[in-house]
Write a protein that holds these residues in place. Structure first.
Motif, PDB file in Angstrom:
ATOM      1  N   ALA A 477      65.656  39.269  39.996  1.00 60.74           N
ATOM      2  CA  ALA A 477      65.186  40.432  40.754  1.00 60.74           C
ATOM      3  C   ALA A 477      64.082  40.089  41.737  1.00 60.74           C
ATOM      4  CB  ALA A 477      64.682  41.516  39.790  1.00 60.74           C
ATOM      5  N   VAL A 478      63.470  38.899  41.592  1.00 57.48           N
ATOM      6  CA  VAL A 478      62.252  38.579  42.342  1.00 57.48           C
ATOM      7  C   VAL A 478      62.555  37.693  43.549  1.00 57.48           C
ATOM      8  CG1 VAL A 478      59.963  37.536  42.223  1.00 57.48           C
ATOM      9  CG2 VAL A 478      60.860  38.807  40.257  1.00 57.48           C
ATOM     10  N   ALA A 479      62.170  38.183  44.731  1.00 60.08           N
ATOM     11  CA  ALA A 479      62.294  37.395  45.955  1.00 60.08           C
ATOM     12  C   ALA A 479      61.055  36.552  46.189  1.00 60.08           C
ATOM     13  CB  ALA A 479      62.526  38.322  47.150  1.00 60.08           C
ATOM     14  N   ASN A 480      59.883  37.103  45.878  1.00 61.36           N
ATOM     15  CA  ASN A 480      58.632  36.368  46.035  1.00 61.36           C
ATOM     16  C   ASN A 480      57.565  37.041  45.183  1.00 61.36           C
ATOM     17  OD1 ASN A 480      56.976  34.338  46.929  1.00 61.36           O
ATOM     18  ND2 ASN A 480      57.244  34.768  49.105  1.00 61.36           N
ATOM     19  N   ALA A 481      56.484  36.300  44.911  1.00 62.05           N
ATOM     20  CA  ALA A 481      55.427  36.840  44.048  1.00 62.05           C
ATOM     21  C   ALA A 481      54.104  36.166  44.346  1.00 62.05           C
ATOM     22  CB  ALA A 481      55.792  36.642  42.575  1.00 62.05           C
ATOM     23  N   ALA A 482      53.028  36.892  44.104  1.00 58.28           N
ATOM     24  CA  ALA A 482      51.675  36.358  44.228  1.00 58.28           C
ATOM     25  C   ALA A 482      50.855  36.857  43.047  1.00 58.28           C
ATOM     26  CB  ALA A 482      51.027  36.796  45.534  1.00 58.28           C
ATOM     27  N   VAL A 483      50.108  35.959  42.436  1.00 56.06           N
ATOM     28  CA  VAL A 483      49.303  36.297  41.257  1.00 56.06           C
ATOM     29  C   VAL A 483      47.822  36.188  41.596  1.00 56.06           C
ATOM     30  CG1 VAL A 483      48.668  35.535  38.936  1.00 56.06           C
ATOM     31  CG2 VAL A 483      51.081  35.628  39.606  1.00 56.06           C
ATOM     32  N   VAL A 484      47.073  37.230  41.249  1.00 56.11           N
ATOM     33  CA  VAL A 484      45.638  37.270  41.518  1.00 56.11           C
ATOM     34  C   VAL A 484      44.918  37.899  40.328  1.00 56.11           C
ATOM     35  CG1 VAL A 484      45.940  37.458  44.025  1.00 56.11           C
ATOM     36  CG2 VAL A 484      45.809  39.542  42.638  1.00 56.11           C
ATOM     37  N   PRO A 485      43.609  37.729  40.253  1.00 55.77           N
ATOM     38  CA  PRO A 485      42.850  38.382  39.179  1.00 55.77           C
ATOM     39  C   PRO A 485      42.565  39.841  39.499  1.00 55.77           C
ATOM     40  CG  PRO A 485      41.367  37.102  40.549  1.00 55.77           C
ATOM     41  CD  PRO A 485      42.744  36.851  41.067  1.00 55.77           C
ATOM     42  N   LYS A 486      42.655  40.686  38.488  1.00 56.71           N
ATOM     43  CA  LYS A 486      42.225  42.082  38.606  1.00 56.71           C
ATOM     44  C   LYS A 486      40.992  42.244  37.728  1.00 56.71           C
ATOM     45  CE  LYS A 486      43.470  46.886  37.774  1.00 56.71           C
ATOM     46  NZ  LYS A 486      44.534  47.853  37.391  1.00 56.71           N
ATOM     47  N   PRO A 487      39.851  42.604  38.316  1.00 52.46           N
ATOM     48  CA  PRO A 487      38.613  42.727  37.527  1.00 52.46           C
ATOM     49  C   PRO A 487      38.785  43.651  36.323  1.00 52.46           C
ATOM     50  CG  PRO A 487      38.140  42.872  39.871  1.00 52.46           C
ATOM     51  CD  PRO A 487      39.637  42.895  39.741  1.00 52.46           C
ATOM     52  N   ASP A 488      38.285  43.209  35.177  1.00 53.84           N
ATOM     53  CA  ASP A 488      38.382  43.980  33.938  1.00 53.84           C
ATOM     54  C   ASP A 488      37.080  43.816  33.158  1.00 53.84           C
ATOM     55  OD1 ASP A 488      40.290  45.371  31.844  1.00 53.84           O
ATOM     56  OD2 ASP A 488      39.277  43.748  30.753  1.00 53.84           O
ATOM     57  N   LYS A 489      36.474  44.920  32.743  1.00 57.68           N
ATOM     58  CA  LYS A 489      35.155  44.863  32.107  1.00 57.68           C
ATOM     59  C   LYS A 489      35.176  44.155  30.765  1.00 57.68           C
ATOM     60  CE  LYS A 489      35.476  49.450  29.935  1.00 57.68           C
ATOM     61  NZ  LYS A 489      34.823  50.774  29.794  1.00 57.68           N
ATOM     62  N   ASP A 490      36.305  44.147  30.069  1.00 60.21           N
ATOM     63  CA  ASP A 490      36.370  43.512  28.753  1.00 60.21           C
ATOM     64  C   ASP A 490      36.759  42.035  28.831  1.00 60.21           C
ATOM     65  OD1 ASP A 490      35.731  45.915  27.399  1.00 60.21           O
ATOM     66  OD2 ASP A 490      37.828  46.568  27.563  1.00 60.21           O
ATOM     67  N   ARG A 491      37.724  41.700  29.691  1.00 62.33           N
ATOM     68  CA  ARG A 491      38.242  40.332  29.743  1.00 62.33           C
ATOM     69  C   ARG A 491      37.765  39.552  30.958  1.00 62.33           C
ATOM     70  NH1 ARG A 491      44.297  42.382  28.307  1.00 62.33           N
ATOM     71  NH2 ARG A 491      44.121  42.442  26.044  1.00 62.33           N
ATOM     72  N   GLY A 492      36.959  40.175  31.767  1.00 61.73           N
ATOM     73  CA  GLY A 492      36.548  39.521  33.000  1.00 61.73           C
ATOM     74  C   GLY A 492      37.569  39.758  34.091  1.00 61.73           C
ATOM     75  N   ASN A 493      38.803  39.330  33.817  1.00 58.58           N
ATOM     76  CA  ASN A 493      39.918  39.572  34.739  1.00 58.58           C
ATOM     77  C   ASN A 493      41.205  39.766  33.943  1.00 58.58           C
ATOM     78  OD1 ASN A 493      38.762  39.107  37.516  1.00 58.58           O
ATOM     79  ND2 ASN A 493      38.310  37.100  36.619  1.00 58.58           N
ATOM     80  N   LEU A 494      42.129  40.494  34.531  1.00 56.98           N
ATOM     81  CA  LEU A 494      43.492  40.557  34.049  1.00 56.98           C
ATOM     82  C   LEU A 494      44.378  39.789  35.024  1.00 56.98           C
ATOM     83  CD1 LEU A 494      43.892  44.361  33.138  1.00 56.98           C
ATOM     84  CD2 LEU A 494      43.415  42.467  31.570  1.00 56.98           C
ATOM     85  N   VAL A 495      45.468  39.259  34.508  1.00 57.52           N
ATOM     86  CA  VAL A 495      46.442  38.610  35.378  1.00 57.52           C
ATOM     87  C   VAL A 495      47.320  39.691  36.005  1.00 57.52           C
ATOM     88  CG1 VAL A 495      48.367  36.997  35.514  1.00 57.52           C
ATOM     89  CG2 VAL A 495      46.471  36.545  33.948  1.00 57.52           C
TER      90      VAL A 495
END
Length: 564
Positions: A477-495
C-alpha cells in the motif's frame, strides 16, 4: 598509476582490497573540465554527445564537435560582454543542450559556473545571485517568472542571456541566445587553468541557516571518477549510453551523470520534462540506455508502476547507481529480479562527492549498505571529537584530505564561498565531516543511519528513520514514507510516520493497524510507528531527498499549540 590503468577488466571476484590498495592518483598541474569533457573529443564529428527529447516529442542530436563549436561561440560572447577569469556566471536551465554548452563555455573561459535549479522560487534565486555576486545570468523560459520578481535586486548582474524566452514581460532585458551566440566566432583561445582553480559553485541547502556555496575545483572531476566507473560497472564500454533524471543544477546530475559521461566521450540522454515511471521506461527502451543514476524515490515509483517491466519494455540496462536515500531491501530485490541489474548504492555530498559505494561486478553489493570507500578515498567513522569510533558503533562519515598512500585526494571542495568559519568547522583536523551517520561492519561495508540531525531518541532508544521507512515501503500500500519524532511528554518522542499511499489504497484505521503490524513484525518493537499520518506527497529537495526537517518542525509546532 593512471586512473584507467588501475581498473582491471570485468570479473566476478571480490577484488576490492587490491583495487583499493593499488590505486594512486595522477593529477596534472593544469586541468580544465571543458578540455577533458569536450575539446578532446571535438575532432570526432560523428561522436554523439547528447540525445535530446522534450515532453512534446521534439528530438535532436548534438555531436561533440557541435558542442565544442557552440561552446566556443558562447565563450566569445561572454568575453565580449566583459566576463573575466574568476567571475561567477549563473544559469537557470533544465536538462537541455544549452546547459551543457553553457558549462563548457564558462569553464574554458576560466569563469565559475553556478547552476541554479529551474524549480527555485524568487527568494532562493535572489540570495544565490546576490551572495555569489554573479555578473552574468543565462536562463530559459522556466526561470523568467522567478527572475523578474527580483530583477531589480540583482545589482551585480551586468548581462542576461535568454534561451527560447518567448513569453516575457516588456521589461525583460536580455540578449537572445539564438541571435547573439550564432553571430560569434567558433574559434576561441581558452584560458589555461590549474587543477586547483575554481570551476563550479553549488549552493547546498541545510536544515538551518542560509544556503552555503560550495566552491569546487577542476580537479574534482578526477576525484569523482573512481566512484563513477565502479558504480556504473566499469563505465565506459563500447555501446554505453547514459541517462539520469537528476537535475544538472545539483551535484547528483552534474558530477554523477553529465560530466563523467562526457569525460569518457559517451552519449547522454537528455529529457526536458517531468519524471514519471512511464517516461523512465520509455527513455530506457528508445535510447537503449545501458547506464543510469536513479534516486530511490524514482526506483520506488518505477517498481510500483511496473512490477514486471520486462513484460512491457526491451531494456539494455547493465548498471544502476542510486543515492540520496537508502534503496532498501524491497527495491534492491526488485532491481535484481525485474530489471536483472543489482543496484550499486553510493554516498557522497557536494563538498566531497562519490566517496563510498558499491560495485557489484568487483565487490558484492549488500542490500541496504552504502558500500565501501571507493579507491582513492580514505574514509572513517568519527565521533564528535574527531576520533575514529569502534567497529559496530554509530559514527559520522568523514573523508581524509589524503588517500591511504598519503597523497592529496582531488575530490575535495575548496571551501564555502565567503564563509571561512563554516569551512573550518567542516573539518576535524584532516577529516572532512559529512554530517551523515553510519555503522561499519567487519568487512568494511557502511550502513547508513541517517543525517546527524535526523536521528532521535524515543523512550530511551536511538532511532534512525531510514530502516523504518524502508520497511514501510515493502508494504504493497505504501508508495513512500518519512519517519520523524513526535514530541511526547512521557517518552520524549514517539515514532511517527508520514505515508504516501499507492493508487487504489485508502488511508483508514484498519490500514494504520496493518502497517504498524507490518513494521512490528520485521523490526524491533520500539521502532514501529506509534502514529501514522497519510499525506499526498512528501516534502522533497530537487535532488530527490526527503526533507524530514520540514516534517519535524511541523510536529514540533503542533506540539507547542497543543501545550498552549
Amino acid at each position: 598509476m593512471k586512473l584507467q590503468e588501475s581498473i582491471p577488466n570485468c570479473t566476478t571476484e571480490d577484488q576490492y582490497q587490491s583495487l583499493y590498495q593499488d590505486f594512486y592518483w595522477e593529477v596534472p598541474e593544469h586541468l580544465n573540465i571543458a578540455d577533458v569533457c569536450c575539446r578532446r573529443w571535438a575532432d570526432e564529428t560523428k561522436r554523439t554527445a547528447i540525445f535530446y527529447e522534450d515532453s512534446a516529442g521534439n528530438c535532436s542530436k548534438t555531436s561533440y564537435a557541435e558542442l565544442y563549436k557552440k561552446s566556443n561561440q558562447l565563450s566569445n560572447l561572454l568575453r565580449q560582454q566583459g566576463v573575466q577569469r574568476g567571475d561567477v556566471v549563473a544559469c537557470i536551465l533544465p536538462q537541455r543542450p544549452e546547459m551543457a554548452i553553457t558549462i563548457m563555455a564558462c569553464l574554458q573561459l576560466g569563469a565559475i559556473i553556478m547552476p541554479l535549479s529551474f524549480l527555485f522560487g524568487s527568494e532562493a534565486l535572489a540570495y544565490r545571485l546576490g551572495h555569489s555576486e554573479a555578473t552574468t545570468l543565462i536562463l530559459d523560459q522556466s526561470g523568467v517568472d522567478a527572475y523578474m520578481q527580483i530583477a531589480d535586486r540583482c545589482t551585480y548582474l551586468k548581462t542576461v542571456i535568454g534561451v527560447d524566452c518567448r513569453q516575457v514581460p516588456k521589461n525583460f532585458a536580455a540578449l537572445e541566445w539564438e541571435t547573439y551566440v550564432a553571430d560569434m566566432s567558433s574559434n576561441f583561445k581558452r584560458e589555461k587553468t590549474r587543477a586547483t582553480d575554481p570551476a563550479i559553485l553549488i549552493y547546498t541547502s541545510g536544515t538551518t541557516g542560509d544556503p552555503k556555496g560550495a566552491l569546487i575545483p577542476h580537479s574534482a572531476i578526477l576525484g569523482n571518477l573512481t566512484g563513477f566507473v565502479a558504480s556504473q560497472n566499469w563505465f565506459p564500454q563500447e555501446k554505453d549510453v547514459f541517462w539520469s533524471p537528476a537535475d544538472w543544477a545539483w551535484t547528483g546530475g552534474l558530477m554523477d551523470a553529465l560530466l563523467p559521461t562526457l569525460y569518457f566521450g559517451k552519449p547522454i540522454v537528455v529529457y526536458q520534462g517531468r519524471f514519471s515511471a512511464e517516461t523512465a521506461f520509455y527513455l530506457l527502451q528508445k535510447y537503449k540506455v545501458t547506464n543510469t543514476f536513479l534516486f530511490p524515490t524514482a526506483l520506488k515509483m518505477m517498481m510500483k508502476a511496473f512490477p514486471e517491466p520486462r513484460q512491457h519494455y526491451k531494456l539494455k540496462l547493465r548498471a544502476i547507481m542510486s543515492a540520496g536515500e537508502s534503496v532498501g531491501e524491497a527495491v534492491f530485490n526488485w532491481c535484481q529480479a525485474a530489471l536483472r541489474v543489482t543496484p550499486n548504492e553510493m554516498f557522497g555530498q557536494t563538498e566531497v562527492n562519490y566517496i563510498v559505494g558499491n560495485s557489484n561486478q568487483r565487490w558484492p553489493a549488500r542490500a541496504g549498505s552504502m558500500g565501501r570507500p571507493y579507491p582513492g578515498h580514505r574514509v572513517a567513522l568519527i565521533n564528535e571529537s574527531g576520533a575514529e569510533v569502534p567497529l559496530g558503533t554509530i559514527g559520522e562519515i568523514a573523508v581524509n584530505r589524503n588517500d591511504v598512500h598519503g597523497h592529496p585526494d582531488p575530490v575535495f571542495f575548496m571551501g564555502y564561498w565567503k564563509n571561512d568559519a563554516t569551512t573550518r568547522n567542516k573539518y576535524s583536523g584532516e577529516w572532512c565531516r559529512t554530517g551523515d551517520l553510519a555503522i561499519a561492519d567487519a568487512d568494511g561495508y557502511l550502513w547508513y543511519q541517517g543525517r546527524a540531525d535526523d536521528m532521535f531518541k524515543a523512550a530511551g532508544y536511538r532511532i534512525g528513520p531510514s530502516e523504518i521507512e524502508n520497511c514501510l515501503i515493502q508494504h504493497p500500500a505504501v508508495a513512500n514514507a518519512a519517519v520523524v519524532p513526535k514530541p511526547d511528554k512521557d517518552r520524549g518522542n514517539l515514532v511517527k510516520a508520514y505515508v504516501v499511499l499507492c493508487k487504489g489504497f485508502i488511508g483508514n484505521a484498519d490500514l494504520i493497524k496493518d502497517l504498524q503490524a507490518h513494521v512490528r513484525g520485521k523490526l524491533a518493537p520500539y521502532e514501529y510507528p506509534k502514529e501514522i499520518e497519510f499525506i499526498d506527497a512528501l516534502p522533497m529537495t530537487t535532488s530527490g531527498k526527503i526533507q524530514r526537517h520540514i516534517l519535524r518542525r511541523q510536529e514540533s509546532e503542533r506540539g507547542k499549540l497543543k501545550a498552549n
